[in-house]
Design a protein around this motif. Sequence first.
Motif, mmCIF file in Angstrom:
data_model
loop_
_atom_site.group_PDB
_atom_site.id
_atom_site.type_symbol
_atom_site.label_atom_id
_atom_site.label_comp_id
_atom_site.label_asym_id
_atom_site.label_seq_id
_atom_site.Cartn_x
_atom_site.Cartn_y
_atom_site.Cartn_z
ATOM 1 N N ALA A 164 3.485 -2.430 -0.643
ATOM 2 C CA ALA A 164 4.125 -3.627 -1.204
ATOM 3 C C ALA A 164 4.071 -4.783 -0.208
ATOM 4 C CB ALA A 164 5.569 -3.315 -1.578
ATOM 5 N N VAL A 165 4.367 -4.478 1.068
ATOM 6 C CA VAL A 165 4.371 -5.534 2.082
ATOM 7 C C VAL A 165 2.982 -6.159 2.219
ATOM 8 C CG1 VAL A 165 4.611 -5.995 4.560
ATOM 9 C CG2 VAL A 165 6.347 -4.642 3.357
ATOM 10 N N ILE A 166 1.962 -5.304 2.221
ATOM 11 C CA ILE A 166 0.591 -5.828 2.366
ATOM 12 C C ILE A 166 0.248 -6.767 1.198
ATOM 13 C CG2 ILE A 166 -1.855 -5.238 2.413
ATOM 14 C CD1 ILE A 166 -1.041 -2.633 3.818
ATOM 15 N N TYR A 167 0.548 -6.333 -0.035
ATOM 16 C CA TYR A 167 0.278 -7.202 -1.194
ATOM 17 C C TYR A 167 1.048 -8.500 -1.063
ATOM 18 C CZ TYR A 167 -2.436 -4.028 -4.137
ATOM 19 O OH TYR A 167 -3.434 -3.262 -4.655
ATOM 20 N N TYR A 168 2.319 -8.371 -0.658
ATOM 21 C CA TYR A 168 3.160 -9.557 -0.579
ATOM 22 C C TYR A 168 2.564 -10.574 0.395
ATOM 23 C CZ TYR A 168 7.095 -12.620 0.164
ATOM 24 O OH TYR A 168 7.878 -13.732 0.255
ATOM 25 N N VAL A 169 2.143 -10.076 1.577
ATOM 26 C CA VAL A 169 1.605 -10.994 2.587
ATOM 27 C C VAL A 169 0.305 -11.642 2.083
ATOM 28 C CG1 VAL A 169 0.609 -11.121 4.904
ATOM 29 C CG2 VAL A 169 2.707 -9.821 4.510
ATOM 30 N N LEU A 170 -0.548 -10.836 1.450
ATOM 31 C CA LEU A 170 -1.805 -11.372 0.901
ATOM 32 C C LEU A 170 -1.527 -12.513 -0.081
ATOM 33 C CD1 LEU A 170 -4.331 -8.515 -0.003
ATOM 34 C CD2 LEU A 170 -4.527 -10.301 1.728
ATOM 35 N N ILE A 171 -0.601 -12.256 -1.012
ATOM 36 C CA ILE A 171 -0.289 -13.252 -2.040
ATOM 37 C C ILE A 171 0.330 -14.496 -1.408
ATOM 38 C CG2 ILE A 171 1.065 -13.709 -4.130
ATOM 39 C CD1 ILE A 171 -0.964 -11.640 -4.746
ATOM 40 N N LYS A 172 1.173 -14.269 -0.392
ATOM 41 C CA LYS A 172 1.815 -15.396 0.294
ATOM 42 C C LYS A 172 0.749 -16.314 0.901
ATOM 43 C CE LYS A 172 5.494 -17.367 1.045
ATOM 44 N NZ LYS A 172 6.396 -17.620 -0.068
#
Lengths: 232, 240
Positions: free
Chosen positions: A205-213
Amino acid sequence: MTGIQEWFTKFSDEFYKCFIREDRYKLLLDGIGVTIKISLLAVFIGILIGMLIAMCNLSKKKLPKIIGGIYTDVIRGTPSVTQLMIIYFVIFATVNLDKWIIAAIAFGINSGAYVSEIIRGGILSVNHGQVEAGRSLGLNGFQTMTRIVIPQAVKNIFPALCNEFIVLVKETAIVGYVGLMDIQKAGDFIKSATFLAFMPLIGTAVIYYVLIKILTLLLGRVEKALRKSDIR
Amino acid sequence: MIKVKNLHKKFGDLTVLDGIDEHISPGEVVVVIGPSGSGKSTFLRCLNLLEEATEGEIYVDDQQINAPKVNVNEVRQKMGMVFQQFNLFPHLTIMDNITLAPVLLKKMTKQEAVKKGQELLERVNLSEKADAYPAQLSGGQQQRVAIARALAMNPEIMLFDEPTSALDPEMVGEVLDVMKDLARSGMTMVIVTHEMGFAREVASRVLFIDQGQVMESGTPEEVFSNPKNERTKLFLSKVL
């Protein structure tokens, strides 16, 4: 005190098992690469198809209208997992292409239907007076479209298009269904290998979140540049 | 210069133009007046083919322009059009608004177009606005830019579709001044307007259109001071 200490020891232990041992972080890094690769190509294909279908839907002729209508209807009416699997296991079953390219084509085809509606709305949002002004100066229909209508439409649809890109990136999390190892699948793999759920899933989840950010920030900058002519 | 023969225009069942015959000579300033819904704007828009005539013939320089196989875009390059809502291109600077068409249609190089653009902006008193965007200008300024943009193509004829109707009252004068200046320079103009004072001052001929027909045509003196048609009298009694 001991409670916090215990928790911390457990946390670092799980962290080690999930990401460090057997170089498992490499799985995730590779996964990020796969997700980005598929997303970029899919966005590109999606925009191309989107423009084509938007032109079909805006056309005054009957045949393009029907084709555009059916396309949007079918794609919006079926789940993207199903589309991905049909494209992978049926349509491209005998074609020798890299897995990720086939997946990107599937997502591009899916995204195209949504992008086409965004583009169509954007073009319709440009005041008809703009077309008349262009034509009255002697520009032909194509010149009026490319120099006057589309530049204004792009500005109007940009926020909606950004939203579609973000949805698309997250949508790629289903490529595990056709055997691709993206971020989600890598996290899932670690979960099975370690019998731990919390760490790998939160990590995913954190990885996706950072990518999207990062994507959101980049697109925000582009939008700001596009709004230059709005200054009063 | 412009010859119109038996022009009809229907929108579905609604007849907007009902047989117009008109001849506009070079250098004439024709002001078209009439009640709203009378067809005067439609008449103007038929002249540069923004509306397609249902029936009848339109000639410009002896070429029939509403015939098949006519290059509509070339015809329109001879005719500048100014709209009620200005219709400047909001994504382009004032200078780019003016130079877009001449450069794109290869009438001028970019340099020539910019030079011409500067001259035109000077003519409409907006030299300092070349790098501004339309949204930064007042309505009157936008309309003057729109006139400059149309002039950049070196048209033979200028068409004005209620150019001051969307303006605040205090801005009407500055636009009319530009148009008067243009009329004095000998430009052929067809103007649809509700500005009767302007019509009286500038027109070489006034057309009164009602119910899709030209009811009366003559010098401002004849039409305003001595109207012959009953409808003209009625209309003028309301607006003067």
